[in-house]
Design an enzyme around this catalytic site. Sequence first.
Site, PDB file in Angstrom:
ATOM      1  N   ARG A  37      -6.627  11.604  -5.839  1.00 19.46           N
ATOM      2  CA  ARG A  37      -7.881  10.894  -5.574  1.00 19.46           C
ATOM      3  C   ARG A  37      -9.093  11.773  -5.841  1.00 19.46           C
ATOM      4  O   ARG A  37     -10.153  11.288  -6.277  1.00 19.46           O
ATOM      5  CB  ARG A  37      -7.870  10.396  -4.121  1.00 19.46           C
ATOM      6  CG  ARG A  37      -9.165   9.800  -3.625  1.00 19.46           C
ATOM      7  CD  ARG A  37      -9.490   8.496  -4.337  1.00 19.46           C
ATOM      8  NE  ARG A  37     -10.764   7.968  -3.867  1.00 19.46           N
ATOM      9  CZ  ARG A  37     -11.954   8.360  -4.319  1.00 19.46           C
ATOM     10  NH1 ARG A  37     -12.034   9.283  -5.268  1.00 19.46           N
ATOM     11  NH2 ARG A  37     -13.059   7.818  -3.841  1.00 19.46           N
ATOM     12  N   ARG A  64       0.822  -1.218   0.000  1.00 20.07           N
ATOM     13  CA  ARG A  64       0.000   0.000   0.000  1.00 20.07           C
ATOM     14  C   ARG A  64       0.851   1.260   0.000  1.00 20.07           C
ATOM     15  O   ARG A  64       0.458   2.294   0.542  1.00 20.07           O
ATOM     16  CB  ARG A  64      -0.961   0.019   1.196  1.00 20.07           C
ATOM     17  CG  ARG A  64      -2.020  -1.071   1.141  1.00 20.07           C
ATOM     18  CD  ARG A  64      -3.007  -0.927   2.279  1.00 20.07           C
ATOM     19  NE  ARG A  64      -3.913  -2.072   2.353  1.00 20.07           N
ATOM     20  CZ  ARG A  64      -4.579  -2.426   3.438  1.00 20.07           C
ATOM     21  NH1 ARG A  64      -4.445  -1.744   4.553  1.00 20.07           N
ATOM     22  NH2 ARG A  64      -5.382  -3.484   3.414  1.00 20.07           N
ATOM     23  N   ASP A 110      -6.878  -2.927  -7.258  1.00 15.81           N
ATOM     24  CA  ASP A 110      -7.479  -3.551  -6.085  1.00 15.81           C
ATOM     25  C   ASP A 110      -7.791  -5.006  -6.426  1.00 15.81           C
ATOM     26  O   ASP A 110      -8.075  -5.332  -7.581  1.00 15.81           O
ATOM     27  CB  ASP A 110      -8.763  -2.826  -5.672  1.00 15.81           C
ATOM     28  CG  ASP A 110      -9.252  -3.257  -4.295  1.00 15.81           C
ATOM     29  OD1 ASP A 110      -8.790  -2.668  -3.294  1.00 15.81           O
ATOM     30  OD2 ASP A 110     -10.065  -4.197  -4.205  1.00 15.81           O
ATOM     31  N   TYR A 152     -14.845 -12.153   0.064  1.00 12.37           N
ATOM     32  CA  TYR A 152     -15.573 -10.897  -0.164  1.00 12.37           C
ATOM     33  C   TYR A 152     -16.794 -11.135  -1.044  1.00 12.37           C
ATOM     34  O   TYR A 152     -17.836 -10.505  -0.847  1.00 12.37           O
ATOM     35  CB  TYR A 152     -14.654  -9.864  -0.815  1.00 12.37           C
ATOM     36  CG  TYR A 152     -13.652  -9.256   0.130  1.00 12.37           C
ATOM     37  CD1 TYR A 152     -13.989  -8.164   0.928  1.00 12.37           C
ATOM     38  CD2 TYR A 152     -12.361  -9.759   0.231  1.00 12.37           C
ATOM     39  CE1 TYR A 152     -13.065  -7.597   1.798  1.00 12.37           C
ATOM     40  CE2 TYR A 152     -11.427  -9.206   1.095  1.00 12.37           C
ATOM     41  CZ  TYR A 152     -11.786  -8.122   1.874  1.00 12.37           C
ATOM     42  OH  TYR A 152     -10.871  -7.575   2.739  1.00 12.37           O
ATOM     43  N   ARG A 202      -3.109   6.606   0.973  1.00 14.28           N
ATOM     44  CA  ARG A 202      -3.629   7.759   1.698  1.00 14.28           C
ATOM     45  C   ARG A 202      -2.628   8.437   2.632  1.00 14.28           C
ATOM     46  O   ARG A 202      -2.908   9.519   3.134  1.00 14.28           O
ATOM     47  CB  ARG A 202      -4.866   7.350   2.498  1.00 14.28           C
ATOM     48  CG  ARG A 202      -6.068   7.024   1.624  1.00 14.28           C
ATOM     49  CD  ARG A 202      -7.241   6.564   2.476  1.00 14.28           C
ATOM     50  NE  ARG A 202      -6.977   5.279   3.113  1.00 14.28           N
ATOM     51  CZ  ARG A 202      -7.691   4.783   4.107  1.00 14.28           C
ATOM     52  NH1 ARG A 202      -8.705   5.473   4.609  1.00 14.28           N
ATOM     53  NH2 ARG A 202      -7.411   3.600   4.612  1.00 14.28           N
TER      54      ARG A 202
END
Length: 344
Positions: free
Chosen positions: A38, A25, A75, A151, A29
Site C-alpha cells: 500500500r 476483503r 473497489d 454512496y 489491511r
Amino acid sequence: MAANKPLLRVLNGEALSTTPVWLMRQAGRYLTEYKQTRLKARSFLDLCYNPKLAAEVTLQPIRRFHFDAAIIFSDILVVPDAFGQKVDFESGEGPRLQPIIGADDLKALRETIDLDHLSPVFEAIQLVKQALPAKTALIGFCGAPWTVASYMIAGRGTPDQAPARLFAYRNPDIFAALIERLIEGSVVYLSRQIEAGADCIQIFDSWAGALAPAEFERWALDPVRRIIAALRIRHPRTKIIAFPRGAGLALAGYAAQTGTDALGLDTSVDPASAAAVIPSNVVLQGNLDPLALIAGGEPLGEAVAKIQAGFRGRPHIFNLGHGILPETPLDNVEALLALLRPEA
C-alpha cells in the site's frame, strides 16, 4: 476448468466433503505484506488502478493461505468514478464523492460507463489469472446499483443510508434514472471482467438491508435480477454470487426472483434456517462472524461447527458474513483453515 477448481465445482451444484473457502476483503489491511504494498501507491484509488500492484495484492492472501478463490483487488466505487463522478478516499475516513443532489448532477455524469478508465482492472485480472494456481478460482465483482447509488447520493457512507433513501422517496424519477445507468454500466463492467479472465462474479449489495420491503424489491432485488439476466445472455456459463447484506426474511424470495446461482449470507442469518427456506438449487455462501475469527480459540471452533452442521449436505462455500477486519490475527486465519481442511 471447473473440474479442477473446488469453488467452481460447488457453484455448479456439487456438495464437497471439504468446503471451499475464501474471505471477503481477504486482500487487505490485516496482512503485513498488504501494508507494505500500500505504501507504494499515493492513494487507495491509485492502488486500485495500478494493475501490477492490484495483482500483487490480490495474490498475497493466496500465497499465504491458499484460499480456494482470489477476488480481484478493486473497489465498488470505481464504477461512479468511471461515470465521471469525483471519488476520493481519505485516510481513516473512507470514501468521499461529489454528492448528487438533483437532476443537474446526474446530467453532468457520463451516459455510459467509461471502460477505458477501468482498463487497469481488466489488466490486473489478466495478470492474476496468469499467476494463480490451477485449482484457484478468480472472482470479479461490482457493487449492486442500490449500494453504489447510496454512496453517489450521500457522497460518503452513512449508518443507514438515509440520504439515498430520502432522495429516492422525494425524487423517484431521478433515482430510477441513476439506477438504470448503474444497471447498464454494471452489466458491461462485469462482462469485461469475465472476458479478461474472471471465473465467476459476485455482486455486493452491502446496504440492501436498509430498505423497506417495497423499496427493497424496487431498488435492490429488481436491479440485480436485471443484471443477472443480461449476464446470462452474454456469459451463460459464468456463475454469479449475490450478497444482499441485511436482507433477512427477504432472502428466499431474493434468491428465487433474481436467479442468482449462489447467495452470500451475512452474519445475522442462521445457517440451518437459511438452508431450510432458500431454494435447494441455490448455492449458499458464508457466514462466519468476523469477530469470531478475531476471537479465535473455542468461540471460533464452535461457530465453524455450527455453520458446517447447518449447511451439511448442501453445496456450500465457506466465507465470512462480512469483510475480514484489519485487527484479525493471522494465526486465527490459519486456525480457521485447519478446521476446514483437517486432512491438509
